[in-house]
Motif scaffolding. Structure first.
Motif: not given
Ligand code: NAP
Length: 345
Positions: A257-258, A55, A333, A164, A208, A189, A290, A169-170
């Protein structure tokens, strides 16, 4: 005191963009000056690639970038210590840490390099029971996950949804929630379901196959079952429908904010936090922030890792010269855990 070479291997960049477009390998970048005051010079063994690193590479304006080194997170050994550095950070100590975002933005300090000079405040002694590779992943993103728990004031017995749960982070948010005695349901996923269950989730939701997710949650977890939602994806839909599955005094903590712009993310932050329920806003507490990593939180993370309450999974490790392959893997991914760059051995 060990002899420090005048130059070092490093990746550098001069403009904003994606890793493959902006990074250049420099085999002879100047080594940081010997540390003074409470600064320490660390010989980096591993750097962990992160969403925070990419980022910053993508979004900080090019005008601020001159021979900037990417990435924030590292593990390694103290090579030299300034005269006021604390005694626990003496040369030879194994450490981990993270670069303050302002140092990355304004001075181009980063961890894809053989050495880094940092204030002692940003460097933490590595627990003996945690390997150097894993320690590189205990830093900026783990700080974000721990701050999510702090902001939510999580407690034993809470029911938590981690959106997530297979991300960097998740995974830490999920494990840290388990360690305080919360019960966790996590989205991820399909290919990550086993991993997420092994990390302690009670149930997983293949996001999904369960679209729209908010409807799936209403059908399966309605009646306001959750005390906390940790959103590492940044789903506006999930928040807007949350009164159906989040308790009235529940807390929605978002860091994600993916795939959306910073401006949109900031707008949602403002709207979700400031629009009162009485005037049509969503009647649930929304928190977004943040992260500014702190030494205190870093030491707490180290303690949790030492007792194996937090495990950093390593997906793959690449040599420094192959860092672009590391980024490719990190962004494809499919990874299960962190992508590391091995810099020294
Ligand atoms: N505010 C802060 O201080 C702060 C600090 C660090 C990071 N962040 C932000 O936090 C977010 C997560 O960071 P990270 O490092 O954990 O990234 P990450 O490792 O790439 O994880 C993101 C996860 O999001 C999941 N995902 C992507 N699209 C999804 C969708 N449509 N529905 C459900 N899940 C989806 C992916 O799940 P699968 O892999 O299972 O498909 C992936 O594991 C990023 O937006 C990052 O910028 C914020």
């Amino acid at each position: 005191m060990s002899t420090i070479p005048p130059t070092m291997r490093a990746w550098v960049f001069n403009k904003a963009g994606t890793p493959e477009n902006v990074l250049k390998f420099n085999p002879a970048h100047p080594t940081p000056a010997p540390p003074s005051g409470s600064n320490v010079l660390v010989r980096i063994y591993y750097a962990a690639l992160s969403s925070a690193g990419t980022n910053l590479m993508n979004n900080v304006p090019s005008i601020l970038r001159r021979s900037a080194i990417p990435e924030l997170d590292f593990s390694g050994f103290i090579a030299q210590a300034g005269e006021k550095a604390p005694p626990e950070l003496s040369p030879g100590t194994a450490v981990f840490g993270t670069v303050p975002v302002l140092s990355s933005v304004l001075r181009g300090v980063g961890t894809l390099a053989a050495y880094i000079s940092l204030p002692a405040e940003n460097v933490i002694v590595k627990p003996k029971t945690v390997g150097l590779p894993e320690a590189a992943g205990l830093t900026s993103l783990a700080n974000t996950a721990m701050l999510m728990l702090e902001k939510a004031k999580i407690k034993a017995g809470d029911r938590v949804l981690v959106h997530g749960g297979g991300g960097d982070v998740g995974m830490v948010a999920l494990q840290a929630s388990r360690s305080v005695g919360a019960a966790v349901v996590a989205t991820c996923s399909e290919s990550k379901m086993n991993m997420v269950l092994q990390l302690g989730a009670e149930k997983t939701i293949d996001y999904r196959a369960s679209q729209p997710l908010h409807k799936f949650l209403v059908d399966n977890y309605g009646l306001q079952q959750f005390d906390i939602i940790f959103d590492t994806v940044g789903s506006q839909d999930l928040f807007e429908h949350s009164p159906r599955y989040l308790k009235p005094d529940g807390v929605y903590v978002n860091v994600g904010g993916v795939g959306i712009s910073t401006a949109l993310s900031l707008w949602r932050w403002f709207k979700n936090s400031a629009h009162p329920g009485l005037l049509g806003g969503i009647p649930r507490k929304f928190i977004m922030f943040n992260t500014v990593p702190t030494k205190q939180r870093g030491e707490k993370i180290a303690a949790l890792a030492a007792e194996k309450s937090i495990d950093i999974l390593v997906d793959s490790t690449f040599k420094l010269e192959d860092a672009l392959l590391g980024y490719k893997r990190m962004l494809d991914g499919k990874r299960n855990g962190r992508c590391l760059i091995e810099i020294s051995s």
